[in-house]
Enzyme design. Structure first.
Site, PDB file in Angstrom:
ATOM      1  N   GLY A 228       0.804  -1.226   0.000  1.00  0.00           N
ATOM      2  CA  GLY A 228       0.000   0.000   0.000  1.00  0.00           C
ATOM      3  C   GLY A 228       0.833   1.270   0.000  1.00  0.00           C
ATOM      4  O   GLY A 228       2.066   1.239   0.004  1.00  0.00           O
TER       5      GLY A 228
ATOM      6  N   TYR B 254     -14.849   2.468   8.689  1.00  0.00           N
ATOM      7  CA  TYR B 254     -13.400   2.602   8.873  1.00  0.00           C
ATOM      8  C   TYR B 254     -13.097   3.244  10.227  1.00  0.00           C
ATOM      9  O   TYR B 254     -12.260   2.755  10.980  1.00  0.00           O
ATOM     10  CB  TYR B 254     -12.847   3.460   7.723  1.00  0.00           C
ATOM     11  CG  TYR B 254     -11.382   3.801   7.802  1.00  0.00           C
ATOM     12  CD1 TYR B 254     -10.404   2.813   7.759  1.00  0.00           C
ATOM     13  CD2 TYR B 254     -10.972   5.135   7.882  1.00  0.00           C
ATOM     14  CE1 TYR B 254      -9.055   3.152   7.809  1.00  0.00           C
ATOM     15  CE2 TYR B 254      -9.630   5.480   7.920  1.00  0.00           C
ATOM     16  CZ  TYR B 254      -8.677   4.481   7.884  1.00  0.00           C
ATOM     17  OH  TYR B 254      -7.352   4.818   7.931  1.00  0.00           O
TER      18      TYR B 254
HETATM   19  C1  AKB Z   1      -8.591   7.923   4.484  1.00  0.00           C
HETATM   20  O1  AKB Z   1      -8.811   8.956   3.852  1.00  0.00           O
HETATM   21  O2  AKB Z   1      -9.435   7.024   4.640  1.00  0.00           O
HETATM   22  C2  AKB Z   1      -7.227   7.761   5.123  1.00  0.00           C
HETATM   23  C3  AKB Z   1      -7.201   8.239   6.536  1.00  0.00           C
HETATM   24  C4  AKB Z   1      -7.301   9.671   6.829  1.00  0.00           C
HETATM   25  O3  AKB Z   1      -7.099   7.460   7.432  1.00  0.00           O
HETATM   26  N1  AKB Z   1      -6.243   8.444   4.354  1.00  0.00           N
END
Ligand code: AKB
Length: 328
Positions: free
Chosen positions: A17, A149
């Site tokens: 990545g 996330y």
């Molecule tokens: C995202 O945009 O999902 C990542 C982060 C800020 O963790 N780059």
């Protein structure tokens, strides 16, 4: 089995990545190429990563695949960079949970069972959402993310802290802002626009941005990200009061300011704005963070500002473009 007491043999999962690829190379420079095992899952490594040291296929959701590599290479430190990021995580939330949480707990379990020295797993500004102050967001505040996330990053921080407290595993993590770099393109994140804008400025002198011009998020240039990550890895455990959740700030700018900064070097550059679903994610994140705890506990001190980063990014990308290999 004796507990491992130092960083000698490192496994970097998610090494293909954006951050993993450069972190692996930086660690190979520092710890010796043969002592840093790069691991990927499905995406092929680039030539540099593949040819500069050991490479293994590891799906972090399969604990025995981690165990196998840890045993064969006598690994003492796992840097778990495997993750699905915010935008892709909204498309496949269950998979995001599986990779980000089951993958992390597998790394922590391997560290517990094999008495490894350390596990480091990045967190993100995505841990914040509703109710957290958006300016200079403090280390300790409400964590109510609105994306899967973000949910996995909050749970991941708590898991790391739990393993420290309950099992004595040395687990560490930092809340990365958007990371900007010229080597490997990011994939699936909300802050990806801040990388693409540079590539498109070089390639086409224009960029259609997927968030509004007034979107202001915390960002960091890759050299600072690498330095900060390695500094935290190497910090003396006894000096750390926090473990899995260090705020890590560097710079903060709106897209208008970023585009204006690029225009100083490429006057004909034009940025237009067509916000998509990622706008909502960006709006839920802070514009800047208070990283005084990281500064105090392990000496965090970023070097780059927006001017320095833009010059370096454009120099690197222009050189590659001139050689006909902007995208590698
Ligand atoms: C995202 O945009 O999902 C990542 C982060 C800020 O963790 N780059």
């Amino acid at each position: 089995m004796a507990k491992k007491t130092q960083i000698k043999n490192i496994l970097v999962t998610g090494s293909v990545g954006q951050i993993g690829s450069e972190l692996t190379m930086a660690l190979r420079d520092k710890y010796g190429a043969d002592n840093v095992v790069a691991a990927g899952n499905r995406t092929a490594p680039n030539e540099e990563l593949k040819n500069s040291g050991p490479f293994e296929w590891v799906d972090v959701t399969q604990i025995m695949q981690i165990v196998d590599v840890v045993r064969r290479y006598d690994i003492d430190t796992i840097i778990n960079m495997s993750a699905l990021l915010s935008a892709v995580g909204e498309r496949i939330p269950q998979k995001c949970w599986d990779v980000n949480i089951n993958g992390l707990i597998n790394c922590l379990e391997v560290a517990r069972l094999f008495e490894l020295y350390q596990v480091l797993c990045p967190s993100s500004i995505a841990v914040w959402g509703d109710y957290a102050p958006l300016d200079n967001t403090p280390q300790e505040t409400v964590l109510k993310p609105t994306t899967m996330y973000g949910v996995t990053k909050v749970a991941g921080e708590l898991l790391c802290d739990y393993y420290v407290r309950r099992f004595g595993v040395d687990a560490r993590g930092l809340r990365y802002p958007g990371i900007i770099s010229a080597e490997t393109l990011p994939g699936g994140g909300t802050t990806d626009y801040a990388v693409w804008i540079y590539y498109k400025a070089i390639e086409e002198k224009k960029y259609e941005c997927f968030v509004r011009e007034d979107t202001r998020l915390p960002m960091m240039y890759m050299p600072d990200c690498l330095k900060g990550t390695i500094d935290l890895m190497e910090a003396d455990f006894s000096t750390l009061k926090h473990h899995g959740d260090f705020n890590m700030g560097s710079m903060s700018f709106s897209v208008t300011e970023l585009a204006a900064n690029i225009k100083k070097h490429i006057p004909e550059f034009e940025c237009t704005y067509v916000p998509d679903a990622r706008q909502k994610i960006a709006d839920s994140w802070p514009s800047s963070v208070d990283d005084s705890v990281a500064r105090e506990e392990w000496g965090w001190n970023p070097a780059y500002d927006l001017d320095g980063m833009t010059k370096d990014m454009l120099d690197k990308l222009q050189k590659r473009h001139d050689e006909g290999k902007l995208y590698g």
